[in-house]
Write a protein that holds these residues in place. Structure first.
Motif, mmCIF file in Angstrom:
data_model
loop_
_atom_site.group_PDB
_atom_site.id
_atom_site.type_symbol
_atom_site.label_atom_id
_atom_site.label_comp_id
_atom_site.label_asym_id
_atom_site.label_seq_id
_atom_site.Cartn_x
_atom_site.Cartn_y
_atom_site.Cartn_z
ATOM 1 N N LEU A 102 0.850 -1.185 0.000
ATOM 2 C CA LEU A 102 0.000 0.000 0.000
ATOM 3 C C LEU A 102 0.891 1.242 0.000
ATOM 4 N N PHE A 103 0.572 2.191 -0.916
ATOM 5 C CA PHE A 103 1.394 3.391 -1.083
ATOM 6 C C PHE A 103 0.550 4.655 -0.965
ATOM 7 N N ASN A 104 1.145 5.674 -0.379
ATOM 8 C CA ASN A 104 0.581 7.011 -0.410
ATOM 9 C C ASN A 104 0.993 7.649 -1.733
ATOM 10 N N ILE A 105 0.075 8.304 -2.450
ATOM 11 C CA ILE A 105 0.403 8.894 -3.744
ATOM 12 C C ILE A 105 0.239 10.400 -3.701
ATOM 13 N N THR A 106 1.010 11.089 -4.551
ATOM 14 C CA THR A 106 0.982 12.543 -4.591
ATOM 15 C C THR A 106 0.642 13.001 -6.002
ATOM 16 N N TYR A 107 0.244 14.273 -6.107
ATOM 17 C CA TYR A 107 -0.085 14.823 -7.420
ATOM 18 C C TYR A 107 1.145 14.902 -8.321
ATOM 19 N N GLY A 109 3.098 12.563 -8.819
ATOM 20 C CA GLY A 109 3.319 11.249 -9.417
ATOM 21 C C GLY A 109 4.171 10.321 -8.579
ATOM 22 N N ALA A 110 4.483 10.704 -7.354
ATOM 23 C CA ALA A 110 5.310 9.864 -6.493
ATOM 24 C C ALA A 110 4.438 8.948 -5.644
ATOM 25 N N ALA A 111 4.967 7.765 -5.352
ATOM 26 C CA ALA A 111 4.269 6.796 -4.500
ATOM 27 C C ALA A 111 5.203 6.417 -3.352
ATOM 28 N N TYR A 112 4.776 6.697 -2.130
ATOM 29 C CA TYR A 112 5.584 6.418 -0.947
ATOM 30 C C TYR A 112 5.012 5.219 -0.196
ATOM 31 N N GLY A 113 5.875 4.322 0.212
ATOM 32 C CA GLY A 113 5.451 3.123 0.906
ATOM 33 C C GLY A 113 4.794 3.425 2.236
ATOM 34 N N LEU A 114 3.693 2.726 2.525
ATOM 35 C CA LEU A 114 3.001 2.880 3.803
ATOM 36 C C LEU A 114 2.947 1.560 4.564
ATOM 37 N N LEU A 115 2.318 0.544 3.956
ATOM 38 C CA LEU A 115 2.118 -0.735 4.626
ATOM 39 C C LEU A 115 2.339 -1.883 3.646
ATOM 40 N N ALA A 116 2.716 -3.038 4.188
ATOM 41 C CA ALA A 116 2.959 -4.211 3.343
ATOM 42 C C ALA A 116 2.746 -5.483 4.144
ATOM 43 N N ASN A 117 2.464 -6.576 3.437
ATOM 44 C CA ASN A 117 2.280 -7.862 4.093
ATOM 45 C C ASN A 117 2.720 -9.000 3.181
ATOM 46 N N ASP A 118 3.337 -9.987 3.789
ATOM 47 C CA ASP A 118 3.778 -11.188 3.079
ATOM 48 C C ASP A 118 3.314 -12.395 3.885
ATOM 49 N N ASP A 119 2.427 -13.188 3.305
ATOM 50 C CA ASP A 119 1.950 -14.427 3.937
ATOM 51 C C ASP A 119 1.169 -14.209 5.225
ATOM 52 N N GLY A 120 0.504 -13.052 5.353
ATOM 53 C CA GLY A 120 -0.270 -12.808 6.559
ATOM 54 C C GLY A 120 -1.480 -13.713 6.694
ATOM 55 N N LEU A 121 -1.941 -14.301 5.591
ATOM 56 C CA LEU A 121 -3.059 -15.249 5.621
ATOM 57 C C LEU A 121 -2.605 -16.621 5.120
ATOM 58 N N GLY A 122 -1.332 -16.915 5.275
ATOM 59 C CA GLY A 122 -0.799 -18.176 4.764
ATOM 60 C C GLY A 122 -0.039 -17.935 3.475
ATOM 61 N N GLU A 123 0.597 -18.961 2.949
ATOM 62 C CA GLU A 123 1.481 -18.815 1.790
ATOM 63 C C GLU A 123 0.778 -18.220 0.583
ATOM 64 N N PHE A 124 -0.506 -18.538 0.414
ATOM 65 C CA PHE A 124 -1.236 -18.065 -0.756
ATOM 66 C C PHE A 124 -2.242 -16.961 -0.426
ATOM 67 N N GLY A 125 -2.003 -16.250 0.668
ATOM 68 C CA GLY A 125 -2.885 -15.161 1.046
ATOM 69 C C GLY A 125 -2.121 -14.076 1.774
ATOM 70 N N ALA A 126 -2.656 -12.840 1.723
ATOM 71 C CA ALA A 126 -2.006 -11.713 2.383
ATOM 72 C C ALA A 126 -3.066 -10.706 2.812
ATOM 73 N N LEU A 127 -2.720 -9.854 3.777
ATOM 74 C CA LEU A 127 -3.708 -8.949 4.366
ATOM 75 C C LEU A 127 -3.058 -7.647 4.803
ATOM 76 N N ILE A 128 -3.694 -6.528 4.461
ATOM 77 C CA ILE A 128 -3.318 -5.216 4.995
ATOM 78 C C ILE A 128 -4.571 -4.571 5.571
ATOM 79 N N THR A 129 -4.456 -4.071 6.788
ATOM 80 C CA THR A 129 -5.523 -3.266 7.390
ATOM 81 C C THR A 129 -4.999 -1.826 7.496
ATOM 82 N N SER A 130 -5.622 -1.014 8.327
ATOM 83 C CA SER A 130 -5.244 0.400 8.388
ATOM 84 C C SER A 130 -4.029 0.683 9.262
ATOM 85 N N HIS A 131 -3.469 -0.340 9.910
ATOM 86 C CA HIS A 131 -2.354 -0.068 10.812
ATOM 87 C C HIS A 131 -1.307 -1.179 10.769
ATOM 88 N N ALA A 132 -0.071 -0.785 11.025
ATOM 89 C CA ALA A 132 1.042 -1.735 11.063
ATOM 90 C C ALA A 132 0.997 -2.543 12.353
#
Length: 231
Positions: A102-107, A109-132
């Motif tokens: 998930l990235f924050n975007i600006t007018y 054209g830049a995209a800044y990293g906010l949140l990320a997930n790897d295997d949060g729901l198992g090897e074939f699933g992932a999940l991001i909510t509103s907080h780290a």
């Protein structure tokens, strides 16, 4: 010869049955609000606006591949987070080892990293909510347009100073705590795992601001229309 005549009651029953049958395909054909058109792109400038249906956006489907038409290892979409308190970005049934970003975007054209997930729901699933969940304290508090991305295992976002995210624990929702976390997205480490996916979204809707590529197409279309009217 026997003639069969339908009176009004019979006709009414027939229309009722037809109406019931007509409703069935709508249920059977129900699918994602947005389906990837071509390649969703790897950056803010090439991301697809996931408009959904009637402003609603609860699901997106697409595909990553390494086919003969050129590799497609990242898919990026612009969405609107309508309600940060209920926001969920999850993949529960991908056909490959998946990661989400998930990235924050600006007018600009830049995209800044906010949140990320790897295997949060198992090897074939992932999940991001509103907080780290990794102690970085990152919280999405403001509604607005954001960019989400999906990649396969082995492919992570980079800025000019390195990897944007660092996963300290398996399954954590990570803030942008990598060596490249303070700088905007500039590329991807690639390649990665590929396959079909379905993104499920909660608390989101159609974005407001077009990507630069979409804006250029709209301006070009308006120019053509004006030119035709002047002639």
């Amino acid at each position: 010869m026997t003639k069969i005549c339908l009176g009004v009651p019979g006709l009414a029953r027939g229309l009722t049955v037809l109406a019931g049958l007509a409703a069935l395909p709508a249920v059977a054909l129900a699918g994602p609000d947005w389906i990837e058109h071509g390649d969703a792109g790897s950056s803010f400038s090439s991301a697809q606006m996931a408009n959904g249906i009637g402003g609603q956006l609860t699901s997106i489907s697409g595909n990553l591949n390494s086919g003969f038409d050129g590799p497609d290892y990242e898919d990026c979409y612009i969405i609107k987070i309508v309600d940060p308190t209920t926001f969920r970005f999850e993949i529960t049934n991908a056909g490959f080892d998946v990661q989400v970003w998930l990235f924050n975007i600006t007018y600009a054209g830049a995209a800044y990293g906010l949140l990320a997930n790897d295997d949060g729901l198992g090897e074939f699933g992932a999940l991001i909510t509103s907080h780290a969940t990794d102690g970085t304290g990152v919280v999405i508090e403001s509604p607005g347009d954001y960019m989400i991305a999906i990649t396969g295992a082995g492919n992570v976002p980079l800025s000019r100073t390195g990897e944007i995210f660092h996963f300290s624990e398996p399954g954590e929702i990570s803030g942008a705590d990598g060596p490249g976390g303070l700088n905007p997205l500039s590329g991807w480490s690639g390649p990665g795992a590929t396959g079909g996916y379905n993104i499920e979204l909660t608390g989101s809707g159609a974005p407001t601001v077009p990507t630069p590529g979409t804006t250029a197409m709209l301006i070009a279309s308006v120019g053509v229309m004006v030119g035709r009217r002047r002639r």
